[in-house]
Design a protein around this motif. Structure first.
Motif, PDB file in Angstrom:
ATOM      1  N   GLN A 199      73.279 -72.971   0.187  1.00 26.44           N
ATOM      2  CA  GLN A 199      73.861 -72.772   1.513  1.00 26.44           C
ATOM      3  C   GLN A 199      72.993 -71.995   2.496  1.00 26.44           C
ATOM      4  O   GLN A 199      73.394 -71.815   3.632  1.00 26.44           O
ATOM      5  CB  GLN A 199      75.244 -72.112   1.389  1.00 26.44           C
ATOM      6  N   TYR A 200      71.803 -71.533   2.071  1.00 22.37           N
ATOM      7  CA  TYR A 200      70.946 -70.799   3.011  1.00 22.37           C
ATOM      8  C   TYR A 200      69.793 -71.688   3.485  1.00 22.37           C
ATOM      9  O   TYR A 200      69.782 -72.172   4.614  1.00 22.37           O
ATOM     10  CB  TYR A 200      70.432 -69.514   2.360  1.00 22.37           C
ATOM     11  N   GLY A 201      68.826 -71.883   2.591  1.00 23.10           N
ATOM     12  CA  GLY A 201      67.634 -72.643   2.986  1.00 23.10           C
ATOM     13  C   GLY A 201      67.957 -74.053   3.434  1.00 23.10           C
ATOM     14  O   GLY A 201      67.426 -74.553   4.422  1.00 23.10           O
ATOM     15  N   MET A 202      68.855 -74.696   2.722  1.00 19.88           N
ATOM     16  CA  MET A 202      69.077 -76.106   3.019  1.00 19.88           C
ATOM     17  C   MET A 202      70.024 -76.317   4.194  1.00 19.88           C
ATOM     18  O   MET A 202      70.009 -77.368   4.829  1.00 19.88           O
ATOM     19  CB  MET A 202      69.505 -76.842   1.771  1.00 19.88           C
ATOM     20  N   VAL A 203      70.838 -75.303   4.489  1.00 24.51           N
ATOM     21  CA  VAL A 203      71.636 -75.378   5.722  1.00 24.51           C
ATOM     22  C   VAL A 203      70.700 -75.172   6.920  1.00 24.51           C
ATOM     23  O   VAL A 203      70.828 -75.851   7.942  1.00 24.51           O
ATOM     24  CB  VAL A 203      72.789 -74.352   5.686  1.00 24.51           C
ATOM     25  N   LEU A 204      69.713 -74.274   6.750  1.00 26.94           N
ATOM     26  CA  LEU A 204      68.705 -74.115   7.821  1.00 26.94           C
ATOM     27  C   LEU A 204      68.006 -75.468   8.040  1.00 26.94           C
ATOM     28  O   LEU A 204      67.831 -75.916   9.169  1.00 26.94           O
ATOM     29  CB  LEU A 204      67.682 -73.040   7.436  1.00 26.94           C
ATOM     30  N   TRP A 205      67.621 -76.115   6.948  1.00 26.22           N
ATOM     31  CA  TRP A 205      66.976 -77.439   7.025  1.00 26.22           C
ATOM     32  C   TRP A 205      67.857 -78.405   7.841  1.00 26.22           C
ATOM     33  O   TRP A 205      67.394 -79.079   8.753  1.00 26.22           O
ATOM     34  CB  TRP A 205      66.732 -77.970   5.603  1.00 26.22           C
ATOM     35  N   ASP A 206      69.157 -78.468   7.503  1.00 26.76           N
ATOM     36  CA  ASP A 206      70.086 -79.381   8.205  1.00 26.76           C
ATOM     37  C   ASP A 206      70.150 -79.057   9.697  1.00 26.76           C
ATOM     38  O   ASP A 206      70.168 -79.962  10.537  1.00 26.76           O
ATOM     39  CB  ASP A 206      71.506 -79.246   7.634  1.00 26.76           C
ATOM     40  N   GLU A 207      70.183 -77.768  10.015  1.00 25.25           N
ATOM     41  CA  GLU A 207      70.291 -77.376  11.432  1.00 25.25           C
ATOM     42  C   GLU A 207      69.029 -77.770  12.193  1.00 25.25           C
ATOM     43  O   GLU A 207      69.094 -78.259  13.317  1.00 25.25           O
ATOM     44  CB  GLU A 207      70.529 -75.857  11.543  1.00 25.25           C
ATOM     45  N   VAL A 208      67.859 -77.543  11.567  1.00 23.97           N
ATOM     46  CA  VAL A 208      66.600 -77.909  12.231  1.00 23.97           C
ATOM     47  C   VAL A 208      66.548 -79.428  12.404  1.00 23.97           C
ATOM     48  O   VAL A 208      66.125 -79.934  13.449  1.00 23.97           O
ATOM     49  CB  VAL A 208      65.372 -77.387  11.441  1.00 23.97           C
ATOM     50  N   PHE A 209      67.030 -80.146  11.397  1.00 15.49           N
ATOM     51  CA  PHE A 209      67.000 -81.616  11.487  1.00 15.49           C
ATOM     52  C   PHE A 209      67.822 -82.093  12.688  1.00 15.49           C
ATOM     53  O   PHE A 209      67.396 -82.952  13.458  1.00 15.49           O
ATOM     54  CB  PHE A 209      67.531 -82.241  10.190  1.00 15.49           C
ATOM     55  N   GLU A 210      68.984 -81.505  12.856  1.00 13.60           N
ATOM     56  CA  GLU A 210      69.846 -81.898  13.983  1.00 13.60           C
ATOM     57  C   GLU A 210      69.157 -81.621  15.314  1.00 13.60           C
ATOM     58  O   GLU A 210      69.168 -82.438  16.230  1.00 13.60           O
ATOM     59  CB  GLU A 210      71.142 -81.095  13.896  1.00 13.60           C
ATOM     60  N   ARG A 211      68.507 -80.461  15.400  1.00 10.59           N
ATOM     61  CA  ARG A 211      67.816 -80.072  16.645  1.00 10.59           C
ATOM     62  C   ARG A 211      66.637 -80.998  16.926  1.00 10.59           C
ATOM     63  O   ARG A 211      66.468 -81.474  18.056  1.00 10.59           O
ATOM     64  CB  ARG A 211      67.358 -78.605  16.520  1.00 10.59           C
ATOM     65  N   VAL A 212      65.838 -81.279  15.907  1.00  9.74           N
ATOM     66  CA  VAL A 212      64.654 -82.131  16.102  1.00  9.74           C
ATOM     67  C   VAL A 212      65.089 -83.561  16.448  1.00  9.74           C
ATOM     68  O   VAL A 212      64.523 -84.218  17.326  1.00  9.74           O
ATOM     69  CB  VAL A 212      63.747 -82.116  14.849  1.00  9.74           C
ATOM     70  N   ALA A 213      66.151 -84.032  15.779  1.00 13.00           N
ATOM     71  CA  ALA A 213      66.625 -85.406  15.999  1.00 13.00           C
ATOM     72  C   ALA A 213      66.995 -85.628  17.466  1.00 13.00           C
ATOM     73  O   ALA A 213      66.811 -86.737  17.999  1.00 13.00           O
ATOM     74  CB  ALA A 213      67.819 -85.692  15.098  1.00 13.00           C
ATOM     75  N   ALA A 214      67.473 -84.582  18.112  1.00 17.43           N
ATOM     76  CA  ALA A 214      67.869 -84.723  19.524  1.00 17.43           C
ATOM     77  C   ALA A 214      66.686 -85.098  20.401  1.00 17.43           C
ATOM     78  O   ALA A 214      66.860 -85.714  21.461  1.00 17.43           O
ATOM     79  CB  ALA A 214      68.498 -83.418  20.008  1.00 17.43           C
ATOM     80  N   ASP A 215      65.468 -84.779  19.968  1.00 15.94           N
ATOM     81  CA  ASP A 215      64.270 -85.138  20.743  1.00 15.94           C
ATOM     82  C   ASP A 215      63.833 -86.579  20.489  1.00 15.94           C
ATOM     83  O   ASP A 215      62.879 -87.058  21.100  1.00 15.94           O
ATOM     84  CB  ASP A 215      63.097 -84.213  20.377  1.00 15.94           C
ATOM     85  N   TYR A 216      64.474 -87.252  19.540  1.00 18.74           N
ATOM     86  CA  TYR A 216      64.097 -88.636  19.194  1.00 18.74           C
ATOM     87  C   TYR A 216      65.337 -89.543  19.269  1.00 18.74           C
ATOM     88  O   TYR A 216      65.770 -90.092  18.249  1.00 18.74           O
ATOM     89  CB  TYR A 216      63.511 -88.686  17.779  1.00 18.74           C
ATOM     90  N   PRO A 217      65.907 -89.694  20.476  1.00 20.89           N
ATOM     91  CA  PRO A 217      67.161 -90.462  20.561  1.00 20.89           C
ATOM     92  C   PRO A 217      66.988 -91.932  20.169  1.00 20.89           C
ATOM     93  O   PRO A 217      67.965 -92.607  19.853  1.00 20.89           O
ATOM     94  CB  PRO A 217      67.540 -90.335  22.049  1.00 20.89           C
ATOM     95  N   ASP A 218      65.743 -92.426  20.187  1.00 21.77           N
ATOM     96  CA  ASP A 218      65.473 -93.826  19.818  1.00 21.77           C
ATOM     97  C   ASP A 218      65.416 -94.020  18.304  1.00 21.77           C
ATOM     98  O   ASP A 218      65.261 -95.147  17.817  1.00 21.77           O
ATOM     99  CB  ASP A 218      64.130 -94.261  20.434  1.00 21.77           C
ATOM    100  N   VAL A 219      65.499 -92.927  17.523  1.00 17.54           N
ATOM    101  CA  VAL A 219      65.386 -93.045  16.064  1.00 17.54           C
ATOM    102  C   VAL A 219      66.759 -92.756  15.439  1.00 17.54           C
ATOM    103  O   VAL A 219      67.382 -91.733  15.718  1.00 17.54           O
ATOM    104  CB  VAL A 219      64.326 -92.051  15.503  1.00 17.54           C
ATOM    105  N   GLU A 220      67.207 -93.692  14.614  1.00 17.41           N
ATOM    106  CA  GLU A 220      68.472 -93.544  13.895  1.00 17.41           C
ATOM    107  C   GLU A 220      68.320 -92.431  12.832  1.00 17.41           C
ATOM    108  O   GLU A 220      67.213 -92.274  12.283  1.00 17.41           O
ATOM    109  CB  GLU A 220      68.645 -94.858  13.150  1.00 17.41           C
ATOM    110  N   THR A 221      69.389 -91.715  12.545  1.00 18.51           N
ATOM    111  CA  THR A 221      69.274 -90.655  11.533  1.00 18.51           C
ATOM    112  C   THR A 221      70.458 -90.674  10.562  1.00 18.51           C
ATOM    113  O   THR A 221      71.510 -91.243  10.869  1.00 18.51           O
ATOM    114  CB  THR A 221      69.255 -89.247  12.167  1.00 18.51           C
ATOM    115  N   GLU A 222      70.265 -90.045   9.434  1.00 18.25           N
ATOM    116  CA  GLU A 222      71.374 -89.742   8.520  1.00 18.25           C
ATOM    117  C   GLU A 222      70.976 -88.516   7.706  1.00 18.25           C
ATOM    118  O   GLU A 222      69.784 -88.264   7.496  1.00 18.25           O
ATOM    119  CB  GLU A 222      71.708 -90.922   7.603  1.00 18.25           C
ATOM    120  N   SER A 223      71.959 -87.733   7.285  1.00 22.98           N
ATOM    121  CA  SER A 223      71.722 -86.607   6.372  1.00 22.98           C
ATOM    122  C   SER A 223      72.477 -86.909   5.095  1.00 22.98           C
ATOM    123  O   SER A 223      73.689 -87.133   5.126  1.00 22.98           O
ATOM    124  CB  SER A 223      72.242 -85.300   6.976  1.00 22.98           C
TER     125      SER A 223
END
Ligand code: GGG
Length: 357
Positions: A199-223
């Motif tokens: 719940q620490y390192g990997m939640v940080l990973w998930d949060e960063v992924f969400e933030r970075v994904a916002a800069d690539y609206p043309d790329v589909e994502t999933e977690s």
């Protein structure tokens, strides 16, 4: 005199490493000879590995990193041998290079070749080709922890192995994955964690992924959680394009991917320092395979595919495509090593790939 000379350090290391590095060198040298003097490779081979450790007590020279620093690329075989504990051989050579040269992106394509039967239930004519992007500098391989409290007596020792996740480390590997996805037919990045339990390192990973994904609206994502992603590799691989995961999770998933494609011997990999401050290192995903080492049976495709990744790194994209096409023509013709159901030796497969170049 060739217009461009690429200085390559070859480190075959252990077991089948020597056989597959020789195979990759033969392909690269053949391309250079046919390039009409446009480029050439100058090779320096280093004798490091478990045999070297037995003689010197070191997996590589003390100043080995200095020796390697000015090469344009490193071409690596495989590390590990039963006479040396695995954590000594891995940390003393491959991880020492990856970590000190900040090769933070490990690209591991999973490619299904014509003529190689996959154990996958759905491996019909659906094209299957995805890339595992492994965070290669921190996570579970940060090397943080210790063993202590031995004074409590036998059976009471304690060990800590700590995973390290930094916002910067997560962000750079995710941006790398998104940029890679933009260049592919299916523009999709799947992020893999175990953030429900870690719940620490990997939640940080998930949060960063969400933030970075916002800069690539043309790329589909999933977690996706790593257990579910393992199932997806088997049950719905056609839905994958770029899979980005932490060091350990991506290592496990890329082995699963190459096994599904037919064999670990097929998988190529590039340990990249995308900032180009240090040389990058290209190597097959497989290890030293002591059971078949020295018998001329190793599958050279992973190492030759890694040579294609090196050519791309040098901007020689047409040559990389030629190497891949030569591999495909060879597998499609049924010329296969025993790990993928054939009876050809390494040399015979290399000969065919060279003929198909
Ligand atoms: N050519 C890849 C290789 O030698 N791998 C050895 C190994 O044990 N690697 C573990 C890892 O990369 O996590």
């Amino acid at each position: 005199m060739a217009a461009q000379e690429f200085k390559i350090a070859a480190i075959p290391a252990d077991g089948v490493g020597a056989e597959v590095v020789a195979a990759g060198r033969a392909v690269l040298d053949a391309l250079a000879s046919g390039s009409g003097g446009r480029f050439s490779f100058s090779w320096t081979e280093f004798p490091w590995g478990c045999g070297y450790y037995e003689k010197t007590g070191r997996m590589m020279d003390e100043d080995g990193l200095e020796e390697l620093r000015n090469f344009d690329a490193l071409y690596f075989g495989a590390v590990g041998w039963p006479t040396v504990p695995d954590h000594i051989s891995l940390w003393g050579l491959r991880l020492r290079i990856c970590q000190n040269f900040d090769q933070w992106a490990n690209v591991r394509p999973v490619h299904f070749h014509p003529g190689i039967t996959s154990p996958l239930r759905k491996a019909d004519s659906t094209p299957l080709d995805w890339v595992v992007v492994r965070e290669n500098s921190e996570g579970e391989y940060a090397g943080l922890g210790g063993r202590n409290l031995a004074a409590r007596g036998p059976g009471n020792e304690v060990a800590l192995q700590t995973a390290l996740f930094t916002e910067k480390g997560c962000e750079r590997i995710m941006r790398f994955a998104f940029d890679l996805a933009r260049g592919r037919e299916r523009k999709k990045v799947s992020s893999v964690t175990k953030s429900n339990a870690q719940q620490y390192g990997m939640v940080l990973w998930d949060e960063v992924f969400e933030r970075v994904a916002a800069d690539y609206p043309d790329v589909e994502t999933e977690s996706v959680l790593v257990d579910a992603m393992s199932a997806k590799f088997v049950l719905k691989p056609e839905d994958l394009s770029v899979v980005v995961a932490s060091n350990l999770n991506a290592d496990i998933l890329s082995d699963l991917g190459s096994a599904l494609a037919g064999s670990l011997g097929l998988a190529a990999s590039a340990n990249l320092n995308p900032d180009r401050l240090f040389p990058s290192m290209f190597e097959p995903v497989h290890g030293s395979a002591p059971d078949i080492a020295g018998q001329g049976l190793a599958n050279p495709i992973g190492a030759i595919g890694s040579a294609a990744l090196m050519l791309e790194h040098f901007g020689l994209t047409e040559e990389a495509a030629r190497v891949r096409a030569a591999i495909e023509a060879t597998t499609a013709a049924g010329l296969l090593t025993p790990d993928v159901g054939g009876s050809a030796g390494t040399d015979r497969v290399v000969e065919a790939i060279l003929a198909n170049l």
